[in-house]
Design an enzyme around this catalytic site. Structure first.
Site, mmCIF file in Angstrom:
data_model
loop_
_atom_site.group_PDB
_atom_site.id
_atom_site.type_symbol
_atom_site.label_atom_id
_atom_site.label_comp_id
_atom_site.label_asym_id
_atom_site.label_seq_id
_atom_site.Cartn_x
_atom_site.Cartn_y
_atom_site.Cartn_z
ATOM 1 N N ALA A 1 0.867 -1.174 0.000
ATOM 2 C CA ALA A 1 0.000 0.000 0.000
ATOM 3 C C ALA A 1 0.902 1.221 0.000
ATOM 4 O O ALA A 1 2.058 1.151 0.435
ATOM 5 C CB ALA A 1 -0.887 -0.036 1.233
ATOM 6 N N GLY B 1 0.604 -4.943 0.964
ATOM 7 C CA GLY B 1 -0.596 -5.018 0.125
ATOM 8 C C GLY B 1 -0.330 -5.704 -1.208
ATOM 9 O O GLY B 1 -1.235 -6.296 -1.802
ATOM 10 N N GLU C 1 -0.605 -9.223 -0.560
ATOM 11 C CA GLU C 1 -2.010 -9.516 -0.245
ATOM 12 C C GLU C 1 -2.872 -9.582 -1.505
ATOM 13 O O GLU C 1 -3.729 -10.449 -1.629
ATOM 14 C CB GLU C 1 -2.545 -8.478 0.744
ATOM 15 C CG GLU C 1 -1.913 -8.659 2.127
ATOM 16 C CD GLU C 1 -2.197 -7.496 3.068
ATOM 17 O OE1 GLU C 1 -1.840 -6.357 2.715
ATOM 18 O OE2 GLU C 1 -2.769 -7.726 4.141
ATOM 19 N N GLU D 1 4.750 -4.980 7.168
ATOM 20 C CA GLU D 1 4.020 -3.876 7.806
ATOM 21 C C GLU D 1 4.476 -3.612 9.228
ATOM 22 O O GLU D 1 4.419 -2.484 9.722
ATOM 23 C CB GLU D 1 2.508 -4.174 7.815
ATOM 24 C CG GLU D 1 1.847 -4.123 6.441
ATOM 25 C CD GLU D 1 1.860 -5.449 5.707
ATOM 26 O OE1 GLU D 1 2.687 -6.331 6.039
ATOM 27 O OE2 GLU D 1 1.034 -5.605 4.792
HETATM 28 N N1 DAK Z 1 4.685 3.242 -0.622
HETATM 29 C C1 DAK Z 1 5.080 4.399 -1.192
HETATM 30 N N2 DAK Z 1 6.224 4.530 -1.895
HETATM 31 C C2 DAK Z 1 7.015 3.454 -2.020
HETATM 32 C C3 DAK Z 1 6.677 2.194 -1.453
HETATM 33 C C4 DAK Z 1 5.433 2.109 -0.733
HETATM 34 N N3 DAK Z 1 4.984 0.976 -0.200
HETATM 35 N N4 DAK Z 1 7.661 1.325 -1.746
HETATM 36 C C5 DAK Z 1 8.570 1.995 -2.482
HETATM 37 N N5 DAK Z 1 8.181 3.276 -2.656
HETATM 38 C C6 DAK Z 1 8.876 4.323 -3.380
HETATM 39 C C7 DAK Z 1 10.071 4.840 -2.590
HETATM 40 O O1 DAK Z 1 9.655 5.802 -1.650
HETATM 41 C C8 DAK Z 1 10.892 5.454 -3.700
HETATM 42 O O2 DAK Z 1 10.336 6.691 -4.065
HETATM 43 P P1 DAK Z 1 11.280 8.009 -4.216
HETATM 44 O O3 DAK Z 1 11.983 8.150 -2.916
HETATM 45 O O4 DAK Z 1 12.210 7.654 -5.353
HETATM 46 O O5 DAK Z 1 10.310 9.095 -4.527
HETATM 47 C C9 DAK Z 1 10.664 4.485 -4.864
HETATM 48 O O6 DAK Z 1 9.458 3.806 -4.564
HETATM 49 C C10 DAK Z 1 11.780 3.449 -5.015
HETATM 50 O O7 DAK Z 1 11.940 2.810 -3.764
HETATM 51 P P2 DAK Z 1 13.375 2.605 -3.074
HETATM 52 O O8 DAK Z 1 14.278 3.729 -3.421
HETATM 53 O O9 DAK Z 1 13.119 2.364 -1.635
HETATM 54 O O10 DAK Z 1 13.865 1.286 -3.823
HETATM 55 P P3 DAK Z 1 14.858 0.168 -3.279
HETATM 56 O O11 DAK Z 1 15.122 -0.712 -4.432
HETATM 57 O O12 DAK Z 1 16.016 0.778 -2.548
HETATM 58 O O13 DAK Z 1 14.019 -0.648 -2.164
HETATM 59 C C11 DAK Z 1 12.016 -1.795 -1.294
HETATM 60 C C12 DAK Z 1 12.913 -1.413 -2.548
HETATM 61 C C13 DAK Z 1 10.780 -2.492 -1.834
HETATM 62 C C14 DAK Z 1 12.825 -2.784 -0.437
HETATM 63 C C15 DAK Z 1 11.711 -0.522 -0.475
HETATM 64 O O14 DAK Z 1 11.165 0.460 -1.383
HETATM 65 C C16 DAK Z 1 10.706 -0.754 0.592
HETATM 66 O O15 DAK Z 1 11.019 -1.294 1.655
HETATM 67 N N6 DAK Z 1 9.429 -0.345 0.364
HETATM 68 C C17 DAK Z 1 8.400 -0.411 1.347
HETATM 69 C C18 DAK Z 1 7.884 -1.830 1.465
HETATM 70 C C19 DAK Z 1 6.798 -1.904 2.513
HETATM 71 O O16 DAK Z 1 6.990 -1.608 3.699
HETATM 72 N N7 DAK Z 1 5.587 -2.345 2.106
HETATM 73 C C20 DAK Z 1 4.454 -2.465 2.957
HETATM 74 C C21 DAK Z 1 3.646 -1.216 2.851
HETATM 75 S S1 DAK Z 1 2.321 -1.166 4.048
HETATM 76 C C22 DAK Z 1 -4.214 -1.100 7.036
HETATM 77 C C23 DAK Z 1 -3.111 -0.398 7.446
HETATM 78 C C24 DAK Z 1 -1.917 -0.558 6.824
HETATM 79 C C25 DAK Z 1 -1.762 -1.399 5.777
HETATM 80 C C26 DAK Z 1 -2.851 -2.072 5.335
HETATM 81 C C27 DAK Z 1 -4.085 -1.931 5.953
HETATM 82 N N8 DAK Z 1 -5.453 -0.917 7.704
HETATM 83 C C28 DAK Z 1 -5.578 0.005 8.731
HETATM 84 C C29 DAK Z 1 -6.644 -1.659 7.229
HETATM 85 C C30 DAK Z 1 -0.454 -1.475 5.161
HETATM 86 C C31 DAK Z 1 -0.242 -2.077 4.051
HETATM 87 C C32 DAK Z 1 1.061 -2.058 3.374
HETATM 88 O O17 DAK Z 1 1.163 -2.625 2.345
#
Ligand code: DAK
Length: 257
Positions: free
Chosen positions: A65, A108, A111, A131
């Site tokens: 997400a 997400g 998911e 998360e």
């Molecule tokens: N959201 C927004 N931007 C993201 C992103 C994300 N999930 N993942 C990557 N990006 C963006 C980065 O910010 C970066 O943007 P700029 O800084 O260039 O503007 C660009 O994509 C490239 O990312 P990286 O520079 O970080 O690339 P790397 O190759 O170094 O790293 C990575 C790749 C996938 C390991 C890293 O980007 C990363 O760790 N991303 C986050 C992964 C993550 O934590 N995913 C889970 C998201 S939370 C709910 C509440 C919450 C949720 C659901 C429900 N309820 C209350 C019902 C949460 C859900 C989730 O999915």
């Protein structure tokens, strides 16, 4: 119909939805999910489409997400806005849908891949529910679907440590049905989808519905449901055609009737 954040293409009876925010690693912004839901609604009504592939880029299926969109939200924004409702369009989709996953499928992203009927992974795929690193937990079905796919120990490991699983581990853990070289991913998914789309559409839909029902009922109830649905298939022209074609040693020509 134009889309800004997804690409919708068709090849015969197979439609492909490609998540298309590569710079943000396909982070699932709510407007992108609204486009995906709209496309799925259209494809469900389109009788010429028998199977859908959901995919992303070579680097990311979807990295979760959109954290930047979520970061400042308050409880009532999330509750009243029901911001994850569009993701569930995949779960509601009644035709077969395959996730073709390359690169990151995190949070997400993992998911929505799990909401698809099965996952074909490229050898560079990485799955995870990270998360917990953000101070939350999976919120689009991850705590419930991951355990059903990989069992308690691994689901707990993934959700509590936030670590990623590579494609081989995902295969041995039954999260994905096959792993193929990255270069062959779309060809393999297209081949599988075309095979499904060549079957009788209503029979494929009933098969999917019956398998999914097993998550919601006891074995005895599931067996009873299977028997009733199986019996109902004998009302279709496609059952007559499929069995006649076998006897006549030819390929069946299903009419989706
Ligand atoms: N959201 C927004 N931007 C993201 C992103 C994300 N999930 N993942 C990557 N990006 C963006 C980065 O910010 C970066 O943007 P700029 O800084 O260039 O503007 C660009 O994509 C490239 O990312 P990286 O520079 O970080 O690339 P790397 O190759 O170094 O790293 C990575 C790749 C996938 C390991 C890293 O980007 C990363 O760790 N991303 C986050 C992964 C993550 O934590 N995913 C889970 C998201 S939370 C709910 C509440 C919450 C949720 C659901 C429900 N309820 C209350 C019902 C949460 C859900 C989730 O999915």
């Amino acid at each position: 119909m134009g889309y800004d954040m997804i690409e919708l293409t068709t090849d015969g009876a197979v439609a492909t939805i490609k998540l298309d925010r590569p710079k943000a690693l396909n982070a699932l912004r709510s407007d992108m999910m609204a486009e995906m839901a709209k496309a799925l609604t259209k494809l469900e009504k389109d009788d010429s489409i028998g199977c859908v592939i959901l995919t992303g880029s070579e680097k990311a299926f979807a990295a979760g997400a959109d954290i930047k969109e979520m970061a400042e939200l308050e409880y009532l924004d999330i509750y009243k806005g029901d911001i994850f409702a569009n993701h569930e369009a995949i779960d509601r989709f009644r035709k077969p849908i395959i996730a073709a996953v390359a690169g990151y499928a995190l949070g997400g992203g993992c998911e929505i891949a799990m909401m698809c009927d099965f996952i074909i992974a490229a050898d560079n795929a990485k799955f995870g529910q990270p998360e917990i690193n953000l101070g939350v937990m999976p919120g689009i079905g991850g705590t419930q679907r991951l355990i059903r796919a990989v069992g308690k120990s691994k689901a707990m490991d993934m959700c509590l440590t936030g670590r990623m699983m590579d494609a081989q581990e995902a295969l041995t853990s039954n999260l994905v049905s096959r792993v193929v070289p990255l270069d062959n991913l779309m060809e393999t998914a297209q081949e599988a989808a075309a095979k499904i789309a060549a079957q009788s559409q209503p029979i494929a839909m009933m098969t999917k519905e019956t398998i999914n029902a097993s998550f919601e009922m006891s074995l005895a109830q599931g067996i009873r449901l299977e028997r009733r649905v199986f019996q109902s298939m004998f009302t279709t022209e496609d059952q007559k055609e499929g069995m006649a074609a076998f006897s006549e040693k030819r390929k069946p020509h299903f009419k989706n009737k």
